[in-house]
Design an enzyme around this catalytic site. Structure first.
Site, mmCIF file in Angstrom:
data_model
loop_
_atom_site.group_PDB
_atom_site.id
_atom_site.type_symbol
_atom_site.label_atom_id
_atom_site.label_comp_id
_atom_site.label_asym_id
_atom_site.label_seq_id
_atom_site.Cartn_x
_atom_site.Cartn_y
_atom_site.Cartn_z
ATOM 1 N N GLY A 11 -57.144 48.954 -27.483
ATOM 2 C CA GLY A 11 -57.634 50.148 -28.269
ATOM 3 C C GLY A 11 -58.511 50.400 -28.666
ATOM 4 N N ASN A 33 -51.087 44.603 -24.765
ATOM 5 C CA ASN A 33 -49.511 44.986 -24.464
ATOM 6 C C ASN A 33 -49.380 46.530 -24.630
ATOM 7 O OD1 ASN A 33 -49.866 45.472 -27.087
ATOM 8 N ND2 ASN A 33 -47.933 43.912 -27.914
ATOM 9 N N LEU A 60 -50.172 38.677 -26.343
ATOM 10 C CA LEU A 60 -50.370 37.234 -26.371
ATOM 11 C C LEU A 60 -48.758 36.863 -26.633
ATOM 12 C CD1 LEU A 60 -53.623 37.884 -28.076
ATOM 13 C CD2 LEU A 60 -52.959 37.298 -26.136
ATOM 14 N N SER A 125 -61.983 41.064 -40.631
ATOM 15 C CA SER A 125 -61.280 42.658 -41.718
ATOM 16 C C SER A 125 -62.611 41.983 -42.565
ATOM 17 C CB SER A 125 -60.702 42.653 -41.438
ATOM 18 O OG SER A 125 -60.764 44.182 -42.348
ATOM 19 N N TYR A 152 -51.879 42.423 -44.187
ATOM 20 C CA TYR A 152 -52.800 42.784 -42.756
ATOM 21 C C TYR A 152 -53.927 41.789 -43.093
ATOM 22 C CZ TYR A 152 -56.557 44.200 -40.492
ATOM 23 O OH TYR A 152 -57.369 44.347 -39.881
ATOM 24 N N LYS A 156 -54.818 37.735 -41.570
ATOM 25 C CA LYS A 156 -57.157 37.638 -40.686
ATOM 26 C C LYS A 156 -57.414 36.289 -41.806
ATOM 27 C CE LYS A 156 -57.741 41.392 -38.424
ATOM 28 N NZ LYS A 156 -58.048 40.846 -36.676
ATOM 29 N N LEU A 203 -58.282 56.552 -42.038
ATOM 30 C CA LEU A 203 -58.789 58.278 -42.477
ATOM 31 C C LEU A 203 -58.683 59.190 -41.388
ATOM 32 C CD1 LEU A 203 -59.145 59.995 -44.711
ATOM 33 C CD2 LEU A 203 -61.168 58.985 -45.039
#
Length: 340
Positions: A11, A33, A60, A125, A152, A156, A203
């Site tokens: 990533g 993955n 995972l 995050s 999301y 975290k 963005l």
């Protein structure tokens, strides 16, 4: 020689961190993955570093596959990036996010414990802070799942809570929770960068795709926030600075600090419109945009107090907004269709 397992290593942040790890002399084993990444990034990493990367295309959520990898490799530490990460998408499909991010992490932690690998850098995050009462945001600001505006961010928080409980139960673990602000930019070679599948959620890659002609215009989600120009303000950090922060965190874990938490940001906020203007300067063309409705889960202003990371890790972001936009444009203009 330390062998570092990097989950989600193909990533955006994972690939840049893999480069930094290899350049720092670590051996790297990548699990990914490829749901939101490309295997071709591995060729680019090897081109940049002139070093080999061991790769496993696994998920995972597959505990047996994880166990098999641990039996083959002598892993000393783990950097855990693998997660779904789009704020707006998480509001639409929360169950998918909870299953992927939390169950995947539980499988990873169980495998680590089974194999006595207790050194972990976790990709958290700034969303865990929700809508902060004030800025800049320090690590001692309150976090609570009910105050965070999107699933999301709640995944975290839940994972951070799990890691705190694991450490309380077994203090032989060494864990660094790294709370990222907004990573942008790309490797200065232009070989690797942010390459989301489909239409970008973040963005900068959206702006870059408009600049290269792949998308028509930038949607600016809301112009009535409590900010100087009405658009959301965020702390943007160059992805290579962020990657180097992971090296500092690994070095810290070698001193057996227990569980530690750090913000990785610059301490400076830029609005959406300021980012567009800076990118126009980098690419030498106008970026068309239009004002759209606010997105669920977004907040007005979010930027870090980076002092703790500076004092305890010796980490300080070195690359400014001009460099972030220049490197992002170099990547996008050199690879208009990403890794295709």
């Amino acid at each position: 020689m330390s062998n570092i397992l990097v989950t989600g290593g193909c990533g955006f942040i994972g690939s840049h961190t893999t480069v930094s790890l290899l350049e720092a002399g670590y051996n790297v084993i990548v699990i990914d993955n490829l749901v939101n990444s490309s295997k071709k990034v591995l060729e680019r990493i090897e081109k940049i570093t002139k070093k080999n990367v061991k790769f496993y295309q696994e998920d995972l959520l597959d505990g047996k596959a994880l166990n098999d990898i641990y039996e083959k490799e002598e892993i000393t530490s783990v950097i855990h990036f693998a997660a779904l990460k789009a704020v707006s998408e998480s509001c639409e499909i929360p169950l998918v996010y909870f299953n992927n991010n939390i169950t995947g992490t539980i499988n990873l932690l169980k495998t680590m414990e089974r194999n006595n690998v207790k050194s972990l850098v976790f990709s958290s995050s700034a969303t865990v802070y929700g809508k902060p009462a004030t800025v800049p945001i320090s690590e001692d600001f309150p976090i609570a799942a009910l105050t965070v505006s999107n699933p999301y961010g709640r995944t975290k928080i839940m994972i951070e809570d799990m890691l705190r409980d694991i450490y309380k139960a077994d203090s032989t673990w060494n864990i660094a929770l790294l709370r990222y602000f907004n990573p942008i930019g790309a490797h200065e070679s232009g070989e690797i960068g942010e390459n989301p599948n489909g239409i970008p959620n973040n963005l900068l890659p959206y702006v870059a795709k408009v600049a290269v002609g792949e998308l028509e215009c930038v949607n600016v989600y809301g112009d009535d926030y409590d900010t100087p120009d009405g658009t959301g303000v965020r702390d943007y950090i160059h992805v290579v600075d962020l990657a180097e922060g992971h090296i500092k965190a690994l070095e810290k874990l070698k001193t057996n600090p227990g569980l530690v938490t750090y913000n990785l940001g610059t301490g400076t906020g830029y609005s959406v419109l300021e980012i567009i203007k800076n990118f126009e300067k980098a690419c030498g063309k106008k970026i068309p945009y239009k004002i759209a409705e606010r997105r669920k889960g977004d907040i007005d202003t979010c930027y870090a107090n980076p002092e703790k990371a500076r004092l305890e890790l010796g980490f300080e972001a070195k690359r400014g907004i001009d460099k972030m936009c220049e490197d992002a444009w170099r990547w996008q203009s050199k690879n208009p269709k990403g890794y295709c």
